[in-house]
Design a protein around this motif. Structure first.
Motif, short mmCIF file in Angstrom:
data_model
loop_
_atom_site.label_atom_id
_atom_site.label_comp_id
_atom_site.label_asym_id
_atom_site.label_seq_id
_atom_site.Cartn_x
_atom_site.Cartn_y
_atom_site.Cartn_z
N GLU A 1 56.73 -26.54 51.21
CA GLU A 1 56.23 -26.39 52.58
C GLU A 1 57.29 -26.83 53.59
O GLU A 1 57.43 -26.20 54.65
N MET A 2 58.02 -27.90 53.28
CA MET A 2 59.09 -28.36 54.17
C MET A 2 60.16 -27.28 54.32
O MET A 2 60.61 -26.97 55.42
N ILE A 3 60.58 -26.70 53.20
CA ILE A 3 61.61 -25.66 53.22
C ILE A 3 61.12 -24.44 53.98
O ILE A 3 61.86 -23.83 54.76
N THR A 4 59.86 -24.10 53.78
CA THR A 4 59.28 -22.95 54.48
C THR A 4 59.26 -23.18 55.98
O THR A 4 59.60 -22.27 56.76
N ASP A 5 58.87 -24.37 56.40
CA ASP A 5 58.85 -24.67 57.83
C ASP A 5 60.27 -24.68 58.41
O ASP A 5 60.47 -24.35 59.58
#
Length: 290
Positions: A108-112
């Motif tokens: 999720e961090m990478i996606t954001d």
């Protein structure tokens, strides 16, 4: 220290073995992609400096690499798609030239981060190609930021880290390597930042993602779900992803493992390009005979 290095090397070979068996590492090592000073830039976003490169002109196309990878993994895709698209690639958080010293890491961090990069570039929406972890992040981008994704192609993606999704041999080997690596790191007095980073990536690979099939139903963009018939991700799991996305096509490559963009580069590029260029076709009723 030697033990940890050996464990990291084992995991790397476990993931990249199909690539090295075909001698693709030479093209990755010598390409300008991922180290092109003429186009390489950094975007300061979400507490990191994300390294990215942009090639070509036209409709924007974001291409996302897998765990421990980098921009150069798409040495065969960049020149092909840059003929028609504005191709955007970035080294994901804690990988390649994008340094991240934080202890935690999630898909999720990478996606954001990727969403923030698109905002930095002032792009309303993009087409997306994601390989392996990049496929996971492509799915999450379409789920959590649906306005950003026009069309999506993912290969070797998974929703869960367990054996219902991952080949049992691979899942067991990765998990064991992660546990041993973490134990070795705890015994060290002064582990290097590189060692900590490698274990962080291993932990991500071992214990994530956790995407519900109900979340896949939120994906509104046409999606091409791809996998090898002998991928590290089981074909039944790739089928599960396909069946839960409303507007999706399925492509299983025969005699193929995880490295579909490399081993079948010409076929991969052509099929994905056709998918991006042509309108999505709903197939039902008598249409199934065609």
């Amino acid at each position: 220290m030697k033990t940890l290095h050996a464990l990291i090397a084992f995991l790397f070979l476990l993931i990249a073995l199909p690539v090295f068996a075909q001698n693709f590492e030479k093209d990755m090592d010598t390409t300008m992609y991922g180290r092109n000073k003429a186009v390489g830039k950094y975007a300061e976003l979400r507490g990191i400096k994300m390294y990215y490169e942009v090639y070509g002109k036209g409709e924007p196309l974001l291409i996302i690499h897998g765990n421990g990878g980098s921009i150069n993994n798409f040495v065969y895709q960049i020149p092909y798609f840059a003929k028609k698209y504005q191709v955007i690639l970035a080294d994901s958080r804690a990988q390649g030239k994008t340094v991240d010293h934080a202890d935690s890491l999630s898909y999720e961090m990478i996606t954001d981060d990727l969403n923030a990069l698109l905002e930095h570039l002032k792009l309303k929406n993009v087409n997306v190609i994601g390989w392996s972890d990049g496929g996971i992040e492509g799915l999450l981008l379409a789920i959590n930021h649906p306005d950003k994704v026009k069309k999506l192609a993912v290969t070797g993606a998974n929703l869960r880290p367990d054996t219902s999704a991952v080949d049992p041999f691979v899942q067991k080997a990765v998990l064991a390597t992660n546990i041993k690596g973490a134990d070795s790191l705890r015994r060290m007095k002064n582990p290097t930042p590189e060692m900590k980073n490698q274990l962080k990536l291993m932990h991500l690979l071992s214990y994530e993602p956790h995407i519900k099939t109900s979340d896949l139903k939120k994906i509104k963009c046409p999606t091409l779900v791809i996998g090898g018939d002998h991928d590290v991700i089981t074909t039944r799991h790739t089928l599960e992803i396909f069946e839960n996305i409303p507007d999706a096509y399925l492509w299983i490559l025969p005699n193929s493992g995880h490295a579909t963009p490399l081993v079948y580069k010409d076929m991969f590029n052509q099929v994905v390009a056709d998918f991006l260029a042509k309108p999505f076709r709903k197939i039902s009723g008598y249409g199934r005979f065609m």
